[in-house]
Design a protein around this motif. Structure first.
Motif, PDB file in Angstrom:
ATOM      1  N   ASP A 492       0.857  -1.186   0.000  1.00  0.00           N
ATOM      2  CA  ASP A 492       0.000   0.000   0.000  1.00  0.00           C
ATOM      3  C   ASP A 492       0.896   1.240   0.000  1.00  0.00           C
ATOM      4  O   ASP A 492       0.881   2.047   0.918  1.00  0.00           O
ATOM      5  CB  ASP A 492      -0.915  -0.023   1.227  1.00  0.00           C
ATOM      6  N   TRP A 493       1.675   1.388  -1.055  1.00  0.00           N
ATOM      7  CA  TRP A 493       2.724   2.405  -1.096  1.00  0.00           C
ATOM      8  C   TRP A 493       2.165   3.794  -1.395  1.00  0.00           C
ATOM      9  O   TRP A 493       1.263   3.970  -2.209  1.00  0.00           O
ATOM     10  CB  TRP A 493       3.755   2.045  -2.157  1.00  0.00           C
ATOM     11  N   SER A 494       2.752   4.749  -0.698  1.00  0.00           N
ATOM     12  CA  SER A 494       2.594   6.164  -1.037  1.00  0.00           C
ATOM     13  C   SER A 494       3.857   6.865  -0.549  1.00  0.00           C
ATOM     14  O   SER A 494       4.543   6.373   0.364  1.00  0.00           O
ATOM     15  CB  SER A 494       1.345   6.754  -0.375  1.00  0.00           C
ATOM     16  N   GLU A 495       4.149   8.003  -1.142  1.00  0.00           N
ATOM     17  CA  GLU A 495       5.385   8.706  -0.813  1.00  0.00           C
ATOM     18  C   GLU A 495       5.414   9.168   0.635  1.00  0.00           C
ATOM     19  O   GLU A 495       6.483   9.411   1.188  1.00  0.00           O
ATOM     20  CB  GLU A 495       5.576   9.905  -1.748  1.00  0.00           C
ATOM     21  N   ASP A 576      20.317   5.911   1.132  1.00  0.00           N
ATOM     22  CA  ASP A 576      19.887   6.124  -0.248  1.00  0.00           C
ATOM     23  C   ASP A 576      18.417   6.575  -0.291  1.00  0.00           C
ATOM     24  O   ASP A 576      18.046   7.461  -1.064  1.00  0.00           O
ATOM     25  CB  ASP A 576      20.066   4.825  -1.040  1.00  0.00           C
ATOM     26  N   ILE A 577      17.571   5.954   0.528  1.00  0.00           N
ATOM     27  CA  ILE A 577      16.165   6.367   0.592  1.00  0.00           C
ATOM     28  C   ILE A 577      16.064   7.814   1.079  1.00  0.00           C
ATOM     29  O   ILE A 577      15.280   8.614   0.553  1.00  0.00           O
ATOM     30  CB  ILE A 577      15.371   5.422   1.510  1.00  0.00           C
ATOM     31  N   LYS A 578      16.857   8.145   2.076  1.00  0.00           N
ATOM     32  CA  LYS A 578      16.858   9.514   2.594  1.00  0.00           C
ATOM     33  C   LYS A 578      17.273  10.503   1.517  1.00  0.00           C
ATOM     34  O   LYS A 578      16.700  11.589   1.405  1.00  0.00           O
ATOM     35  CB  LYS A 578      17.800   9.593   3.793  1.00  0.00           C
ATOM     36  N   LYS A 579      18.238  10.126   0.702  1.00  0.00           N
ATOM     37  CA  LYS A 579      18.715  11.013  -0.357  1.00  0.00           C
ATOM     38  C   LYS A 579      17.606  11.332  -1.352  1.00  0.00           C
ATOM     39  O   LYS A 579      17.535  12.430  -1.901  1.00  0.00           O
ATOM     40  CB  LYS A 579      19.892  10.361  -1.067  1.00  0.00           C
ATOM     41  N   HIS A 580      16.732  10.347  -1.595  1.00  0.00           N
ATOM     42  CA  HIS A 580      15.651  10.522  -2.564  1.00  0.00           C
ATOM     43  C   HIS A 580      14.335  10.901  -1.887  1.00  0.00           C
ATOM     44  O   HIS A 580      13.266  10.761  -2.486  1.00  0.00           O
ATOM     45  CB  HIS A 580      15.472   9.240  -3.375  1.00  0.00           C
ATOM     46  N   THR A 581      14.402  11.350  -0.634  1.00  0.00           N
ATOM     47  CA  THR A 581      13.218  11.803   0.090  1.00  0.00           C
ATOM     48  C   THR A 581      13.230  13.321   0.153  1.00  0.00           C
ATOM     49  O   THR A 581      14.247  13.932   0.519  1.00  0.00           O
ATOM     50  CB  THR A 581      13.193  11.211   1.519  1.00  0.00           C
ATOM     51  N   ASP A 583      12.590  17.210   1.313  1.00  0.00           N
ATOM     52  CA  ASP A 583      12.797  17.811   2.630  1.00  0.00           C
ATOM     53  C   ASP A 583      11.492  17.984   3.404  1.00  0.00           C
ATOM     54  O   ASP A 583      11.501  17.980   4.644  1.00  0.00           O
ATOM     55  CB  ASP A 583      13.488  19.173   2.474  1.00  0.00           C
ATOM     56  N   ASP A 584      10.379  18.146   2.696  1.00  0.00           N
ATOM     57  CA  ASP A 584       9.108  18.335   3.392  1.00  0.00           C
ATOM     58  C   ASP A 584       8.432  17.030   3.772  1.00  0.00           C
ATOM     59  O   ASP A 584       7.336  17.020   4.332  1.00  0.00           O
ATOM     60  CB  ASP A 584       8.160  19.165   2.525  1.00  0.00           C
ATOM     61  N   ASN A 585       9.084  15.909   3.481  1.00  0.00           N
ATOM     62  CA  ASN A 585       8.533  14.608   3.843  1.00  0.00           C
ATOM     63  C   ASN A 585       8.927  14.283   5.284  1.00  0.00           C
ATOM     64  O   ASN A 585      10.112  14.275   5.615  1.00  0.00           O
ATOM     65  CB  ASN A 585       9.063  13.531   2.892  1.00  0.00           C
ATOM     66  N   PRO A 586       7.984  14.001   6.177  1.00  0.00           N
ATOM     67  CA  PRO A 586       8.329  13.704   7.580  1.00  0.00           C
ATOM     68  C   PRO A 586       9.252  12.500   7.721  1.00  0.00           C
ATOM     69  O   PRO A 586       9.941  12.369   8.737  1.00  0.00           O
ATOM     70  CB  PRO A 586       6.960  13.424   8.225  1.00  0.00           C
ATOM     71  N   ASP A 587       9.268  11.631   6.730  1.00  0.00           N
ATOM     72  CA  ASP A 587      10.092  10.429   6.832  1.00  0.00           C
ATOM     73  C   ASP A 587      11.580  10.744   6.769  1.00  0.00           C
ATOM     74  O   ASP A 587      12.398   9.907   7.146  1.00  0.00           O
ATOM     75  CB  ASP A 587       9.728   9.447   5.716  1.00  0.00           C
ATOM     76  N   LYS A 588      11.947  11.934   6.290  1.00  0.00           N
ATOM     77  CA  LYS A 588      13.369  12.269   6.180  1.00  0.00           C
ATOM     78  C   LYS A 588      14.008  12.327   7.561  1.00  0.00           C
ATOM     79  O   LYS A 588      15.091  11.782   7.783  1.00  0.00           O
ATOM     80  CB  LYS A 588      13.546  13.591   5.459  1.00  0.00           C
ATOM     81  N   ILE A 589      13.319  12.964   8.510  1.00  0.00           N
ATOM     82  CA  ILE A 589      13.838  13.021   9.880  1.00  0.00           C
ATOM     83  C   ILE A 589      13.811  11.633  10.513  1.00  0.00           C
ATOM     84  O   ILE A 589      14.734  11.235  11.228  1.00  0.00           O
ATOM     85  CB  ILE A 589      13.005  14.010  10.714  1.00  0.00           C
ATOM     86  N   THR A 590      12.758  10.882  10.225  1.00  0.00           N
ATOM     87  CA  THR A 590      12.660   9.524  10.772  1.00  0.00           C
ATOM     88  C   THR A 590      13.778   8.643  10.245  1.00  0.00           C
ATOM     89  O   THR A 590      14.336   7.818  10.982  1.00  0.00           O
ATOM     90  CB  THR A 590      11.299   8.909  10.423  1.00  0.00           C
ATOM     91  N   LEU A 591      14.112   8.798   8.977  1.00  0.00           N
ATOM     92  CA  LEU A 591      15.213   8.011   8.398  1.00  0.00           C
ATOM     93  C   LEU A 591      16.533   8.360   9.058  1.00  0.00           C
ATOM     94  O   LEU A 591      17.368   7.470   9.300  1.00  0.00           O
ATOM     95  CB  LEU A 591      15.279   8.264   6.892  1.00  0.00           C
ATOM     96  N   GLU A 592      16.739   9.637   9.354  1.00  0.00           N
ATOM     97  CA  GLU A 592      17.961  10.030  10.054  1.00  0.00           C
ATOM     98  C   GLU A 592      18.046   9.347  11.410  1.00  0.00           C
ATOM     99  O   GLU A 592      19.113   8.852  11.806  1.00  0.00           O
ATOM    100  CB  GLU A 592      18.005  11.549  10.217  1.00  0.00           C
ATOM    101  N   ARG A 593      16.944   9.322  12.128  1.00  0.00           N
ATOM    102  CA  ARG A 593      16.924   8.646  13.427  1.00  0.00           C
ATOM    103  C   ARG A 593      17.151   7.147  13.269  1.00  0.00           C
ATOM    104  O   ARG A 593      17.823   6.510  14.094  1.00  0.00           O
ATOM    105  CB  ARG A 593      15.591   8.905  14.122  1.00  0.00           C
TER     106      ARG A 593
END
Length: 877
Positions: A492-495, A576-581, A583-593
């Motif tokens: 059930d993918w979405s960005e 790599d996922i973070k690189k293609h995320t 900046d306004d995507n909340p997952d970017k901070i989550t990926l860093e964590r």
């Protein structure tokens, strides 16, 4: 006249009172042995009291230890040299028990003929020491060395020998059965043939040679000896290859020598292939296509699994399960050569080349998830089950056609796959492969070793199993849950869906599971090596299971290294996922964590395990390659191999360029030879060092290599290979083709090494399947005229043309414009310093360091498409 030394006891009853006399006189006897533990008190109310009187015959009467034992327990005894006066059986007041030291003397045969009870001195001494009544047996009993053992004999042709062995067993208290059944405790086999032998192997019944009975009879005078003692019986086990002559076909010289040695060690002999005396031909089924000789009807042609299985079971395995059969099915070859690219139209050639690359990478696309659709509503209408079952089979198409026939306008159009979705899919693929490998380790190795009731006994001790596998079950459990969560996310993918939350969810479990295994991994490997050398059954166990397809021809140690490599690989993909995320995507901070949490897990790993020599080699690469990304330096990365090549295509650099490939355990650094050395580089202390001889082109993760192509040698193409690459930023496969330079690198070995590390990176066991042999013509690859004058001139013209193009490019800002922009924003003091710079050209990077409105839209670098791709891949840390 016999010497009488009877001891009157009055009303005191002897400790050796034997009530079994009631059983022999009243109940009757059978030919099978029976032992009764009933004492005289058990039947004193219904049977007359009959006491036992021991008669020591001949040498037994002169045995002081025997006489003293009987006297200590107040047992009446008689010494005699003439057994005939006591053997008539008329005395009803006493049950006569005759003790003889020689069961082959005339006295023995006389007493046996008159059905008297005969025992040997060890029986009396043992019963007296344990204060037990004498054992009753309808047959003469010399000792109890085989007490409670039921034997079955097979393979004997000499009846006299067999009769002698049967008497020995009876005299030692054992039982003989003609037919093999579950009641048989031991099989005595003269050979490894026959139905009884096969049944004993299947039921796990110990199988011994006749010498076991003979050696046990030689120890008959040892009072406390028993023939089933493990230390005694081990040397008499029937070896797996007894009476077998083996030959070996299709093995390397080293492996053949090893198997021949083990054949001798396990009771067999070996001969050359074709020898008429051979009973078995062991075949390496993966390399042998045809047998060199026509096997006779008596010759078993078996796979190597039969050989190692026999050693593991410590018994000859049944040949019917391991018979070698010629593989008549077609080999796994792709019909790349059928895709001929000889049409005159260049567009058609490019289209066919694209189709060829797609065909080559078809098998490596293992994701069950289709790419995202333009209309998410159409996707949400599918359940998870239907999504995973989507296929193009005729049945599916027919069913879909019957349910609804959409028009051309309503057909969903596949949108361009986002790089974030591509890398997330790759994370799931590698996670799924990793879980499969852990499951293979558990199912093929750990669980069988822990299984109770193994044929031949436990292969390893529980402490050794724990040392080898450690916390693999815990690691498997946590990664199974991570895989399931990733599968649900991609279904059930979405960005906006968060990948980082999944890793954070299990970060604490990862901290608990990984350090205990990784820190003791070296001990695990040492235990495997030691046990394999010392325990032949464990060596055979590894040979059998490591040859199975699930292992991909990898050893147990190679499979167990995957957990050591997994966390850095996951962190790499998350980066790599973070690189293609965005900046306004909340997952970017989550990926860093999530990345930080993985680094925290890795900090728990013992730093002493780091390989300092491997780190030094990486520093050498960084110094040798100009523009090499600094993030190549990583504690988990090590240099595997270096190969000198020549580029054969237009990517990743021009045809004819000298390219050096640095293979690391998780990535591939591609660098070309520099065209011109501008100046020397100086270190901070002022000492100059030689300029880097190589120029960085791309740092590519091994997970982007979809296929390794081994190009057949032809007149126009020699020593060449190619890589089919699919970066996440590209919608089509790219082809990188090279020719090995020099003869020091063996192409086949290099390609296998490359595929092994690609498989490790994407967590696949079938590394060999990544190699595809094909014709160079189908890919338009040739090495012809690489060193000719015309070819060199053509390359020089091409380089000059590129320089001229850059010089007259409208996208390039003139130097004077840069200088004016620079001066417009300088202070008077800075202008005075400009005089010192007039005699040298200021670099573009110097101007770029100063902000200017006229410089906002200036491009900082001018690179080709593939170079942009290379930078997008240098996210490794």
């Amino acid at each position: 006249m016999a010497e009488s030394s009877m001891l009157t006891m009055g009303h005191t009853r002897s400790l050796l009172v034997d009530s079994s006399v009631y059983d022999s006189r009243i109940v009757g006897t059978t030919k099978d042995q029976g032992f009764l533990g009933m004492t005289s008190e058990d039947g004193e109310d219904m049977l007359p009291k009959v006491e036992t009187q021991v008669v020591l015959v001949g040498e037994a009467g002169r045995n002081e230890a025997l006489v003293k034992a009987l006297q200590d327990i107040n047992t009446p005894l008689i010494k005699t040299d003439n057994v005939q006066e006591f053997a008539d059986g008329d005395n009803t007041d006493f049950e006569m028990v005759f003790v003889l030291t020689d069961f082959s003397s005339p006295d023995y045969f006389y007493l046996y003929k008159h059905e008297n009870r005969i025992v040997g001195p060890p029986v009396v001494l043992r019963c007296a020491a344990k204060e037990e009544p004498l054992h009753f047996s309808c047959r003469p009993l010399y000792c109890t060395a085989m007490l409670n053992l039921t034997l079955c004999l097979t393979g004997f042709r000499n009846k006299e020998e067999m009769k002698s062995l049967v008497n020995m067993v009876h005299h030692m208290g054992g039982t003989i059965r003609k037919d093999f059944s579950a009641k048989v405790t031991h099989l005595v086999a003269y050979s490894t043939h026959g139905e009884k032998y096969r049944l004993a192997v299947c039921m796990g019944t110990p199988i011994f040679s006749p010498s076991w009975i003979q050696k046990a009879w030689e120890k008959r005078d040892h009072v406390h000896f028993h023939a089933n003692d493990e230390e005694f019986r081990t040397e008499f086990k029937v070896p797996p290859f007894q009476n077998c002559i083996l030959s070996f076909l299709g093995f390397s010289e080293e492996e053949k020598f090893n198997m021949e040695e083990r054949t001798l060690k396990h009771g067999g002999q070996y001969a050359e292939v074709g020898d008429d005396q051979c009973t078995h031909m062991v075949v390496e089924e993966n390399s042998v296509k045809d047998l060199p000789v026509s096997p006779s009807q008596k010759l078993f042609v078996v796979k190597q699994e039969w050989f190692w299985g026999s050693i593991q079971m410590d018994a000859r395995a049944g040949e019917s399960m391991y018979l070698y059969e010629k593989n008549d099915s077609p080999t796994m070859k792709k019909a790349v050569s059928l895709l001929s690219l000889t049409t005159p139209t260049s567009n058609r050639k490019r289209r066919r080349l694209r189709d060829t690359l797609a065909q080559l990478t078809k098998e490596t696309e293992i994701s069950p998830f289709p790419p995202p659709r333009k209309r998410p509503s159409a996707e949400h209408s599918l359940s998870i089950g239907s999504l995973l079952d989507i296929s193009n089979t005729p049945e599916t198409c027919k069913a879909l056609g019957e349910s609804s026939k959409p028009s051309k306008s309503s057909t969903p159009v596949v949108s361009k796959q986002s790089a974030r979705w591509q890398v997330s899919k790759e994370l799931y693929q590698t996670e799924s492969n990793y879980v499969d490998i852990l499951n293979t380790v558990l199912q093929l190795f750990k669980h069988p070793l822990e299984k109770e009731g193994q044929v031949g006994g436990p292969i390893l001790a529980q402490e050794e199993i724990k040392t080898i596998f450690g916390s693999i079950p815990e690691i498997y459990e946590v990664h199974t849950r991570i895989k399931n969560d990733l599968e649900e996310l991609l279904t059930d993918w979405s960005e906006s869906r968060s990948v980082g939350d999944i890793i954070l969810k299990y970060s604490k479990e990862l901290v608990k599971a990984y350090p205990p295994f990784v820190n003791f991994f070296e001990m695990s490997k040492e235990t495997i090596v030691r046990c394999e050398k010392q325990k032949a059954r464990f060596h055979a166990f590894l040979k059998i299971n490591q040859a199975k397809p699930e292992c991909g021809r990898q050893t147990l140690a190679e499979l167990l290294i995957r957990p050591v490599q997994r966390l850095p690989s996951v962190a790499l993909l998350l980066s790599d996922i973070k690189k293609h995320t965005s900046d306004d995507n909340p997952d970017k901070i989550t990926l860093e964590r999530a990345i930080e949490s993985l680094k925290e897990v890795m900090t728990h790993i013992n730093e002493d395990k780091r390989k300092t020599e491997g780190q030094k080699q990486i520093f050498d690469v960084v110094y040798e390659v100009d523009g090499c990304p600094a993030n190549l330096l990583s504690s988990h990365r090590s240099l595997v191999h270096r190969v000198e090549t020549i580029a054969l295509g237009d990517e990743p650099c021009d045809r004819g360029e000298h390219v050096t490939l640095f293979l690391f355990n998780d990535c591939l650094e591609i660098a070309r030879k520099r065209h011109k050395v501008i100046n020397t580089f100086k270190s901070p202390v002022g000492q100059s060092r030689p300029p880097p001889p190589l120029k960085h082109i791309a740092l590519m993760p091994l997970s982007q290599i979809r296929r390794v192509l081994d190009l057949h040698d032809t007149e126009e193409c020699v020593n060449a290979f190619a890589l089919v690459v699919r970066p996440p930023t590209e919608q089509e496969n790219l082809l990188f083709s090279f020719q090995l330079a020099g003869e020091e690198t063996v192409k086949r070995d290099w390609l296998r090494t490359l595929c092994r590390h690609v498989a490790n990176t994407i967590c696949r066991a079938d590394a060999e399947d990544l190699i595809q042999c094909t014709e160079p013509d189908s890919l338009q690859v040739t090495t012809k005229d690489m060193d000719s004058t015309l070819s060199k001139a053509s390359r020089a013209i091409k380089k000059t043309s590129k320089k001229v193009t850059r010089a007259f490019s409208f996208t390039k800002t003139p130097k004077r414009v840069l200088q004016r922009a620079f001066l417009a924003n300088t202070t008077p003091d800075e202008k005075s310093q400009r005089l010192s710079c007039e005699n040298r050209v200021c670099s573009t990077s110097t101007f770029a360091a100063h902000h200017s409105p006229s410089m906002v839209n200036l491009p900082t670098m001018f690179e080709r498409k593939y170079h942009t791709f290379s930078r997008s891949s240098t996210h490794l840390f």
